[in-house]
Design a protein around this motif. Sequence first.
Motif, PDB file in Angstrom:
ATOM      1  N   ALA A  59      -2.675  -1.426   5.731  1.00  0.00           N
ATOM      2  CA  ALA A  59      -2.493   0.026   5.781  1.00  0.00           C
ATOM      3  C   ALA A  59      -2.014   0.566   4.431  1.00  0.00           C
ATOM      4  O   ALA A  59      -1.291  -0.111   3.698  1.00  0.00           O
ATOM      5  CB  ALA A  59      -1.488   0.394   6.866  1.00  0.00           C
ATOM      6  N   LEU A  61      -0.427   4.193   3.691  1.00  0.00           N
ATOM      7  CA  LEU A  61      -0.019   5.490   4.237  1.00  0.00           C
ATOM      8  C   LEU A  61      -0.307   6.648   3.284  1.00  0.00           C
ATOM      9  O   LEU A  61      -0.456   7.792   3.714  1.00  0.00           O
ATOM     10  CB  LEU A  61       1.469   5.465   4.586  1.00  0.00           C
ATOM     11  CG  LEU A  61       1.864   4.592   5.791  1.00  0.00           C
ATOM     12  CD1 LEU A  61       3.373   4.553   5.940  1.00  0.00           C
ATOM     13  CD2 LEU A  61       1.204   5.118   7.056  1.00  0.00           C
ATOM     14  N   SER A  64      -3.630   8.416   4.245  1.00  0.00           N
ATOM     15  CA  SER A  64      -3.755   8.649   5.681  1.00  0.00           C
ATOM     16  C   SER A  64      -4.864   9.653   5.995  1.00  0.00           C
ATOM     17  O   SER A  64      -4.964  10.721   5.373  1.00  0.00           O
ATOM     18  CB  SER A  64      -2.428   9.165   6.234  1.00  0.00           C
ATOM     19  OG  SER A  64      -2.549   9.485   7.596  1.00  0.00           O
ATOM     20  N   GLN A  79      -2.755   5.657   9.751  1.00  0.00           N
ATOM     21  CA  GLN A  79      -1.900   4.740   8.989  1.00  0.00           C
ATOM     22  C   GLN A  79      -2.564   4.238   7.709  1.00  0.00           C
ATOM     23  O   GLN A  79      -2.035   3.343   7.044  1.00  0.00           O
ATOM     24  CB  GLN A  79      -1.501   3.557   9.870  1.00  0.00           C
ATOM     25  CG  GLN A  79      -0.694   3.961  11.092  1.00  0.00           C
ATOM     26  CD  GLN A  79      -0.264   2.759  11.909  1.00  0.00           C
ATOM     27  OE1 GLN A  79      -0.029   1.681  11.367  1.00  0.00           O
ATOM     28  NE2 GLN A  79      -0.174   2.931  13.226  1.00  0.00           N
TER      29      GLN A  79
END
Length: 301
Positions: A59, A61, A64, A79
Amino acid sequence: MSEQLAQVSTSTRPRGLWDDAWDELKGRPIFWISSVLILLFILMAAFPTLFTRVDPHVADLSRSMEEPSAEHWFGLDRQGRDVFARTIHGARASIIVGLAATLVTTLIGGLLGILAAYLGGWADTLISRLGEILLGLPFVLGAIIILTTFAGAQSGAGPALVITLVVGTLTLLSWPLVARIARSAAYSVKHADYVQAARALGAGPFRIMFRHLLPNVMAPVIVYGSLMVATFISAEATLSFLGVGLRPPVVSWGVAISEAGDYIRQAFFLTAFPTAFLCVTVLAFVMLGDAIRDALDPKLR
Protein backbone atom coordinates in the motif's frame (compact mmCIF):
# COMPACT_ATOMS: atom_id res chain seq x y z
CA MET A 1 -8.59 -60.19 -41.60
CA SER A 2 -8.09 -59.57 -37.89
CA GLU A 3 -7.62 -55.86 -38.57
CA GLN A 4 -10.90 -55.75 -40.51
CA LEU A 5 -12.70 -57.50 -37.67
CA ALA A 6 -11.23 -55.01 -35.20
CA GLN A 7 -12.42 -52.10 -37.33
CA VAL A 8 -15.90 -53.59 -37.61
CA SER A 9 -16.11 -54.20 -33.87
CA THR A 10 -14.95 -50.65 -33.17
CA SER A 11 -17.42 -49.11 -35.62
CA THR A 12 -20.30 -51.16 -34.26
CA ARG A 13 -19.53 -50.39 -30.62
CA PRO A 14 -22.74 -49.06 -29.05
CA ARG A 15 -22.62 -45.35 -28.39
CA GLY A 16 -23.44 -44.14 -24.92
CA LEU A 17 -24.96 -40.98 -23.54
CA TRP A 18 -21.57 -39.35 -22.99
CA ASP A 19 -20.42 -40.07 -26.56
CA ASP A 20 -23.52 -38.37 -27.98
CA ALA A 21 -23.18 -35.49 -25.50
CA TRP A 22 -19.55 -34.87 -26.49
CA ASP A 23 -20.43 -34.84 -30.18
CA GLU A 24 -23.17 -32.36 -29.39
CA LEU A 25 -20.90 -30.14 -27.29
CA LYS A 26 -18.14 -30.02 -29.91
CA GLY A 27 -20.48 -28.24 -32.30
CA ARG A 28 -21.62 -25.58 -29.83
CA PRO A 29 -19.68 -22.26 -29.82
CA ILE A 30 -21.13 -21.42 -26.39
CA PHE A 31 -19.35 -24.49 -24.96
CA TRP A 32 -15.95 -23.48 -26.32
CA ILE A 33 -16.33 -19.82 -25.33
CA SER A 34 -17.33 -20.66 -21.77
CA SER A 35 -14.61 -23.32 -21.48
CA VAL A 36 -11.89 -20.90 -22.60
CA LEU A 37 -13.09 -18.25 -20.16
CA ILE A 38 -13.26 -20.73 -17.28
CA LEU A 39 -9.80 -22.08 -18.11
CA LEU A 40 -8.47 -18.51 -18.13
CA PHE A 41 -9.93 -17.73 -14.71
CA ILE A 42 -8.70 -21.01 -13.24
CA LEU A 43 -5.24 -20.25 -14.60
CA MET A 44 -5.50 -16.81 -13.07
CA ALA A 45 -6.44 -18.31 -9.70
CA ALA A 46 -3.70 -20.95 -9.79
CA PHE A 47 -0.88 -18.78 -11.15
CA PRO A 48 -1.67 -15.08 -10.54
CA THR A 49 1.98 -14.10 -11.03
CA LEU A 50 1.60 -14.92 -14.72
CA PHE A 51 -0.67 -11.88 -15.00
CA THR A 52 0.91 -9.45 -12.54
CA ARG A 53 4.06 -9.18 -10.45
CA VAL A 54 2.61 -6.55 -8.10
CA ASP A 55 1.98 -7.58 -4.50
CA PRO A 56 -1.75 -7.02 -3.79
CA HIS A 57 -0.99 -6.14 -0.14
CA VAL A 58 1.57 -3.39 -0.79
CA ALA A 59 0.00 0.00 0.00
CA ASP A 60 0.97 3.61 -0.67
CA LEU A 61 -1.42 5.91 1.20
CA SER A 62 -0.04 8.98 -0.56
CA ARG A 63 -1.63 7.71 -3.80
CA SER A 64 -4.99 6.75 -2.34
CA MET A 65 -7.77 6.22 -4.91
CA GLU A 66 -5.60 7.19 -7.84
CA GLU A 67 -7.44 6.73 -11.13
CA PRO A 68 -6.46 4.10 -13.76
CA SER A 69 -3.28 4.89 -15.65
CA ALA A 70 -0.61 3.23 -17.76
CA GLU A 71 1.26 2.33 -14.58
CA HIS A 72 -1.77 1.01 -12.71
CA TRP A 73 -4.34 -0.22 -15.22
CA PHE A 74 -7.24 -0.46 -12.77
CA GLY A 75 -6.12 2.38 -10.49
CA LEU A 76 -5.35 2.28 -6.75
CA ASP A 77 -7.78 1.66 -3.90
CA ARG A 78 -8.33 3.68 -0.73
CA GLN A 79 -5.15 2.35 0.87
CA GLY A 80 -3.11 2.83 -2.29
CA ARG A 81 -3.06 -0.85 -3.29
CA ASP A 82 -3.06 -1.86 -6.95
CA VAL A 83 -6.63 -2.76 -7.98
CA PHE A 84 -5.48 -4.83 -10.95
CA ALA A 85 -3.25 -6.98 -8.73
CA ARG A 86 -6.02 -7.41 -6.16
CA THR A 87 -8.50 -8.33 -8.88
CA ILE A 88 -6.15 -10.96 -10.32
CA HIS A 89 -5.25 -12.42 -6.92
CA GLY A 90 -8.89 -12.20 -5.82
CA ALA A 91 -9.82 -14.85 -8.35
CA ARG A 92 -8.14 -17.53 -6.21
CA ALA A 93 -10.34 -17.24 -3.11
CA SER A 94 -13.56 -16.73 -5.08
CA ILE A 95 -13.00 -19.69 -7.41
CA ILE A 96 -11.72 -21.93 -4.60
CA VAL A 97 -14.93 -21.29 -2.66
CA GLY A 98 -17.06 -21.98 -5.74
CA LEU A 99 -15.30 -25.18 -6.79
CA ALA A 100 -14.76 -26.58 -3.29
CA ALA A 101 -18.35 -25.94 -2.20
CA THR A 102 -19.64 -27.52 -5.41
CA LEU A 103 -17.43 -30.60 -5.04
CA VAL A 104 -18.36 -31.22 -1.39
CA THR A 105 -22.04 -30.49 -1.98
CA THR A 106 -22.15 -32.83 -4.96
CA LEU A 107 -20.45 -35.67 -3.09
CA ILE A 108 -22.56 -35.37 0.06
CA GLY A 109 -25.85 -34.68 -1.69
CA GLY A 110 -25.27 -37.35 -4.35
CA LEU A 111 -24.38 -40.07 -1.84
CA LEU A 112 -27.28 -39.23 0.46
CA GLY A 113 -29.68 -39.16 -2.50
CA ILE A 114 -28.53 -42.59 -3.70
CA LEU A 115 -28.77 -43.99 -0.16
CA ALA A 116 -32.28 -42.59 0.27
CA ALA A 117 -33.44 -44.12 -3.03
CA TYR A 118 -31.81 -47.51 -2.46
CA LEU A 119 -32.62 -48.03 1.22
CA GLY A 120 -36.07 -46.43 1.26
CA GLY A 121 -38.13 -46.66 4.43
CA TRP A 122 -36.91 -44.80 7.49
CA ALA A 123 -33.59 -43.83 5.87
CA ASP A 124 -35.39 -42.17 2.95
CA THR A 125 -37.78 -40.41 5.34
CA LEU A 126 -34.97 -39.17 7.60
CA ILE A 127 -32.83 -37.82 4.76
CA SER A 128 -35.80 -36.25 2.96
CA ARG A 129 -37.22 -34.54 6.08
CA LEU A 130 -33.80 -33.21 7.10
CA GLY A 131 -33.32 -31.82 3.60
CA GLU A 132 -36.76 -30.18 3.64
CA ILE A 133 -35.97 -28.46 6.94
CA LEU A 134 -32.80 -26.94 5.47
CA LEU A 135 -34.56 -26.00 2.24
CA GLY A 136 -37.17 -24.15 4.25
CA LEU A 137 -34.48 -21.75 5.46
CA PRO A 138 -33.78 -18.88 3.00
CA PHE A 139 -30.30 -19.38 1.57
CA VAL A 140 -28.76 -15.97 2.24
CA LEU A 141 -30.50 -15.57 5.60
CA GLY A 142 -29.36 -19.02 6.69
CA ALA A 143 -25.78 -18.29 5.65
CA ILE A 144 -25.82 -14.98 7.54
CA ILE A 145 -27.12 -16.68 10.70
CA ILE A 146 -24.51 -19.46 10.56
CA LEU A 147 -21.55 -17.21 9.75
CA THR A 148 -22.60 -14.62 12.32
CA THR A 149 -22.80 -17.38 14.94
CA PHE A 150 -19.22 -18.37 14.17
CA ALA A 151 -17.99 -14.79 13.80
CA GLY A 152 -15.82 -15.21 16.88
CA ALA A 153 -14.03 -18.16 15.31
CA GLN A 154 -13.25 -16.06 12.21
CA SER A 155 -11.57 -13.25 14.14
CA GLY A 156 -7.86 -13.93 14.15
CA ALA A 157 -8.28 -17.10 12.09
CA GLY A 158 -6.15 -17.80 9.04
CA PRO A 159 -7.50 -17.50 5.49
CA ALA A 160 -7.76 -21.29 5.13
CA LEU A 161 -10.05 -21.60 8.16
CA VAL A 162 -12.25 -18.71 7.04
CA ILE A 163 -12.60 -20.18 3.54
CA THR A 164 -13.36 -23.61 5.05
CA LEU A 165 -16.11 -22.10 7.21
CA VAL A 166 -17.71 -20.36 4.21
CA VAL A 167 -17.50 -23.56 2.12
CA GLY A 168 -19.03 -25.57 4.96
CA THR A 169 -21.90 -23.10 5.30
CA LEU A 170 -22.69 -23.15 1.59
CA THR A 171 -22.54 -26.97 1.58
CA LEU A 172 -24.83 -27.31 4.59
CA LEU A 173 -27.51 -25.19 2.95
CA SER A 174 -27.20 -26.65 -0.57
CA TRP A 175 -26.81 -30.43 -0.31
CA PRO A 176 -30.59 -31.09 -0.04
CA LEU A 177 -31.17 -29.92 -3.63
CA VAL A 178 -28.48 -32.27 -4.95
CA ALA A 179 -29.84 -35.08 -2.79
CA ARG A 180 -33.33 -34.63 -4.24
CA ILE A 181 -32.00 -34.68 -7.79
CA ALA A 182 -29.87 -37.77 -7.11
CA ARG A 183 -32.71 -39.53 -5.27
CA SER A 184 -35.13 -38.94 -8.13
CA ALA A 185 -32.65 -40.20 -10.75
CA ALA A 186 -31.66 -43.25 -8.69
CA TYR A 187 -35.23 -44.14 -7.76
CA SER A 188 -36.27 -44.14 -11.43
CA VAL A 189 -33.94 -47.10 -12.14
CA LYS A 190 -34.06 -48.78 -8.74
CA HIS A 191 -36.57 -51.39 -9.97
CA ALA A 192 -35.18 -51.70 -13.51
CA ASP A 193 -34.68 -55.22 -14.87
CA TYR A 194 -30.89 -55.02 -14.99
CA VAL A 195 -30.77 -53.90 -11.36
CA GLN A 196 -33.01 -56.77 -10.32
CA ALA A 197 -30.87 -59.16 -12.35
CA ALA A 198 -27.71 -57.90 -10.65
CA ARG A 199 -29.33 -58.37 -7.25
CA ALA A 200 -30.43 -61.92 -8.19
CA LEU A 201 -26.86 -62.75 -9.25
CA GLY A 202 -25.64 -61.82 -5.79
CA ALA A 203 -24.49 -58.22 -6.26
CA GLY A 204 -24.14 -56.45 -2.93
CA PRO A 205 -25.59 -53.05 -1.97
CA PHE A 206 -22.38 -51.13 -2.73
CA ARG A 207 -22.03 -52.69 -6.18
CA ILE A 208 -25.63 -51.94 -7.05
CA MET A 209 -25.42 -48.35 -5.83
CA PHE A 210 -22.08 -47.47 -7.40
CA ARG A 211 -22.18 -49.70 -10.48
CA HIS A 212 -25.81 -49.36 -11.55
CA LEU A 213 -27.43 -46.40 -9.77
CA LEU A 214 -24.54 -43.93 -9.81
CA PRO A 215 -24.18 -43.72 -13.64
CA ASN A 216 -27.83 -42.66 -13.90
CA VAL A 217 -27.31 -40.02 -11.23
CA MET A 218 -24.18 -38.45 -12.72
CA ALA A 219 -25.74 -36.65 -15.68
CA PRO A 220 -28.31 -34.51 -13.82
CA VAL A 221 -25.93 -33.90 -10.91
CA ILE A 222 -23.12 -32.75 -13.24
CA VAL A 223 -25.49 -30.34 -14.96
CA TYR A 224 -26.66 -28.89 -11.66
CA GLY A 225 -23.08 -28.88 -10.34
CA SER A 226 -21.83 -26.68 -13.18
CA LEU A 227 -24.55 -24.18 -12.34
CA MET A 228 -23.80 -24.42 -8.61
CA VAL A 229 -20.27 -23.11 -9.15
CA ALA A 230 -21.72 -19.85 -10.46
CA THR A 231 -24.21 -19.73 -7.58
CA PHE A 232 -21.53 -20.25 -4.95
CA ILE A 233 -19.17 -17.66 -6.44
CA SER A 234 -22.02 -15.15 -6.37
CA ALA A 235 -22.95 -16.22 -2.83
CA GLU A 236 -19.37 -15.69 -1.62
CA ALA A 237 -19.36 -12.18 -3.08
CA THR A 238 -22.75 -11.42 -1.53
CA LEU A 239 -21.77 -12.66 1.93
CA SER A 240 -18.42 -10.87 1.80
CA PHE A 241 -20.15 -7.66 0.73
CA LEU A 242 -22.47 -8.00 3.74
CA GLY A 243 -19.45 -8.46 6.00
CA VAL A 244 -20.11 -12.04 7.10
CA GLY A 245 -18.20 -13.99 4.46
CA LEU A 246 -14.52 -13.69 3.60
CA ARG A 247 -12.75 -10.82 5.29
CA PRO A 248 -9.41 -9.03 4.97
CA PRO A 249 -6.58 -9.96 4.74
CA VAL A 250 -8.19 -12.50 2.38
CA VAL A 251 -8.22 -11.10 -1.14
CA SER A 252 -11.36 -11.93 -3.13
CA TRP A 253 -13.73 -10.20 -5.51
CA GLY A 254 -16.40 -10.01 -2.83
CA VAL A 255 -13.98 -8.44 -0.34
CA ALA A 256 -12.82 -5.92 -2.96
CA ILE A 257 -16.40 -4.91 -3.76
CA SER A 258 -17.22 -4.64 -0.05
CA GLU A 259 -14.20 -2.41 0.67
CA ALA A 260 -15.04 -0.10 -2.25
CA GLY A 261 -18.77 0.10 -1.59
CA ASP A 262 -18.57 3.37 0.37
CA TYR A 263 -16.60 5.12 -2.39
CA ILE A 264 -18.63 4.21 -5.44
CA ARG A 265 -19.42 7.86 -6.23
CA GLN A 266 -15.89 9.16 -5.76
CA ALA A 267 -14.10 6.25 -7.43
CA PHE A 268 -16.43 4.05 -9.45
CA PHE A 269 -13.52 2.05 -10.88
CA LEU A 270 -12.86 0.47 -7.48
CA THR A 271 -16.04 -1.60 -7.77
CA ALA A 272 -16.31 -1.75 -11.57
CA PHE A 273 -13.33 -4.01 -12.27
CA PRO A 274 -13.82 -6.72 -9.61
CA THR A 275 -17.55 -6.70 -10.37
CA ALA A 276 -16.87 -7.16 -14.08
CA PHE A 277 -14.56 -10.13 -13.42
CA LEU A 278 -17.15 -11.63 -11.07
CA CYS A 279 -19.97 -11.24 -13.61
CA VAL A 280 -17.98 -12.72 -16.50
CA THR A 281 -16.93 -15.72 -14.37
CA VAL A 282 -20.49 -16.40 -13.24
CA LEU A 283 -21.75 -16.00 -16.79
CA ALA A 284 -19.13 -18.43 -18.10
CA PHE A 285 -20.17 -21.16 -15.65
CA VAL A 286 -23.85 -20.56 -16.40
CA MET A 287 -23.17 -20.83 -20.14
CA LEU A 288 -21.23 -24.06 -19.60
CA GLY A 289 -24.04 -25.49 -17.49
CA ASP A 290 -26.62 -24.64 -20.13
CA ALA A 291 -24.51 -26.24 -22.86
CA ILE A 292 -24.02 -29.43 -20.84
CA ARG A 293 -27.69 -29.59 -19.98
CA ASP A 294 -28.74 -29.27 -23.61
CA ALA A 295 -26.21 -31.90 -24.66
CA LEU A 296 -27.24 -34.44 -22.03
CA ASP A 297 -30.98 -34.01 -22.55
CA PRO A 298 -32.08 -35.62 -25.85
CA LYS A 299 -35.38 -33.72 -25.73
CA LEU A 300 -33.54 -30.40 -26.07
CA ARG A 301 -31.47 -31.34 -29.13
